[in-house]
Motif scaffolding. Structure first.
Motif, PDB file in Angstrom:
ATOM      1  N   LEU A   1      17.650  16.228  25.521  1.00 28.65           N
ATOM      2  CA  LEU A   1      18.119  17.496  25.364  1.00 28.65           C
ATOM      3  C   LEU A   1      17.253  18.322  23.915  1.00 28.65           C
ATOM      4  O   LEU A   1      17.369  17.217  22.841  1.00 28.65           O
ATOM      5  CB  LEU A   1      19.540  17.647  25.028  1.00 28.65           C
TER       6      LEU A   1
ATOM      7  N   ASN B   1      16.598  21.778  21.139  1.00 30.15           N
ATOM      8  CA  ASN B   1      17.077  23.209  20.841  1.00 30.15           C
ATOM      9  C   ASN B   1      16.427  24.319  21.999  1.00 30.15           C
ATOM     10  O   ASN B   1      15.255  24.419  21.853  1.00 30.15           O
ATOM     11  CB  ASN B   1      16.867  23.375  19.539  1.00 30.15           C
ATOM     12  N   GLY B   2      17.201  24.559  22.930  1.00 31.47           N
ATOM     13  CA  GLY B   2      16.565  25.351  24.186  1.00 31.47           C
ATOM     14  C   GLY B   2      15.850  25.008  24.988  1.00 31.47           C
ATOM     15  O   GLY B   2      15.259  25.789  25.922  1.00 31.47           O
ATOM     16  N   GLY B   3      15.865  23.619  25.201  1.00 32.79           N
ATOM     17  CA  GLY B   3      14.842  22.985  25.946  1.00 32.79           C
ATOM     18  C   GLY B   3      15.935  21.646  26.515  1.00 32.79           C
ATOM     19  O   GLY B   3      16.696  21.350  26.045  1.00 32.79           O
ATOM     20  N   ILE B   4      15.192  21.069  27.464  1.00 35.34           N
ATOM     21  CA  ILE B   4      15.191  19.843  27.921  1.00 35.34           C
ATOM     22  C   ILE B   4      14.176  18.904  28.054  1.00 35.34           C
ATOM     23  O   ILE B   4      12.950  19.350  28.006  1.00 35.34           O
ATOM     24  CB  ILE B   4      15.992  19.609  29.262  1.00 35.34           C
TER      25      ILE B   4
ATOM     26  N   THR C   1      20.795  21.289  16.872  1.00 42.55           N
ATOM     27  CA  THR C   1      21.540  22.244  17.704  1.00 42.55           C
ATOM     28  C   THR C   1      22.919  21.991  17.881  1.00 42.55           C
ATOM     29  O   THR C   1      23.343  20.707  17.177  1.00 42.55           O
ATOM     30  CB  THR C   1      20.834  22.527  18.921  1.00 42.55           C
TER      31      THR C   1
ATOM     32  N   GLU D   1      23.878  25.003  23.417  1.00 38.10           N
ATOM     33  CA  GLU D   1      22.984  24.579  24.582  1.00 38.10           C
ATOM     34  C   GLU D   1      23.889  24.913  25.789  1.00 38.10           C
ATOM     35  O   GLU D   1      23.300  25.356  26.886  1.00 38.10           O
ATOM     36  CB  GLU D   1      22.785  23.184  24.480  1.00 38.10           C
TER      37      GLU D   1
ATOM     38  N   SER E   1      23.270  28.913  26.004  1.00 40.94           N
ATOM     39  CA  SER E   1      22.050  29.652  26.180  1.00 40.94           C
ATOM     40  C   SER E   1      21.097  28.896  26.738  1.00 40.94           C
ATOM     41  O   SER E   1      19.844  29.403  26.840  1.00 40.94           O
ATOM     42  CB  SER E   1      21.796  29.962  24.773  1.00 40.94           C
ATOM     43  N   ASN E   2      20.967  27.456  26.768  1.00 44.09           N
ATOM     44  CA  ASN E   2      19.893  26.933  27.177  1.00 44.09           C
ATOM     45  C   ASN E   2      19.525  27.295  28.577  1.00 44.09           C
ATOM     46  O   ASN E   2      20.240  27.094  29.727  1.00 44.09           O
ATOM     47  CB  ASN E   2      20.130  25.228  27.374  1.00 44.09           C
TER      48      ASN E   2
END
Length: 209
Positions: A153, A155-158, A196, A201, A204-205
């Protein structure tokens, strides 16, 4: 639990120095390279490292493992055994990603879901979350509400799931069932990029909606 993030390798991989401030015991997580930089941080904080921990077997996370474990005379712990698939291919990974040649190795001990790893008084719970790699783990300190997640995981992604034995459905399911169920204030330390929180997450992820 105090965590010092040490970016290493051309991939800016986040190696972490976990410190138990009560005992001055420490562990190095994912020493991908730049060993001198990591050892300088150990010396700066005047701690005693007693283990190296690995979240998964990709070269940018494990490239310096044998060297630092040998220099500090400590065991290599983790990841989960399915990541032998990657650790046994370190020579090929070196060629593929343009790293200096690294030979394959096996850790001193593999880890399993639900096991607890101690660093001084810190108790790290092992969460097996495959999908980026088959044996990827996260390390959760429930007391301080902090979790080291490697490339699961961001910040804003995977994590990417297009590598051999990757599985996006498995990855997203693991994140939702084992990470997003944690306290929203839990600090997340990814393998790349800024820290994060679980709450951020969850809200907003775009990959987890």
């Amino acid at each position: 639990m105090k965590i010092i993030v040490i970016p290493v390798t051309p991939y800016e991989q986040n190696c972490s120095l976990i410190i138990c401030e009560a005992t001055k015991k420490a562990a190095v997580v994912d020493p991908g390279g730049n060993i001198e930089r990591i050892l300088a941080m150990v010396k700066k904080h005047d701690v005693s490292v007693d283990k190296v921990l690995l979240t998964h077997g990709h070269l940018d996370h494990v490239g310096g493992t044998e060297a630092i474990a040998k220099q500090l005379d400590v065991p290599i712990i983790g990841p989960e055994k399915e990541d032998d698939f990657w650790l046994s291919q370190l020579e090929a990974q070196s060629q593929r990603f343009g790293f200096p040649l690294h030979t394959s190795f096996s850790p001193t001990t593999w880890l399993k879901e639900g096991e607890v790893v101690e660093v001084g008084n810190i108790k790290l719970k092992v969460l097996h979350i495959p999908g980026h790699t088959p044996g990827h783990i996260a390390l959760l300190d429930e007391q301080s509400k902090q979790v080291i997640v490697g490339d699961i995981l961001f910040n804003g992604g995977i994590g990417r799931s297009d590598f051999p034995r990757g599985d996006q459905f498995q990855l997203v399911s693991g994140i939702k069932n084992k990470l997003l169920t944690l306290d929203p204030d839990t600090l997340v330390y990814p393998g790349h990029g800024p820290t994060t929180t679980i709450g951020r997450e969850k809200m907003s992820n775009p990959f987890l909606r």
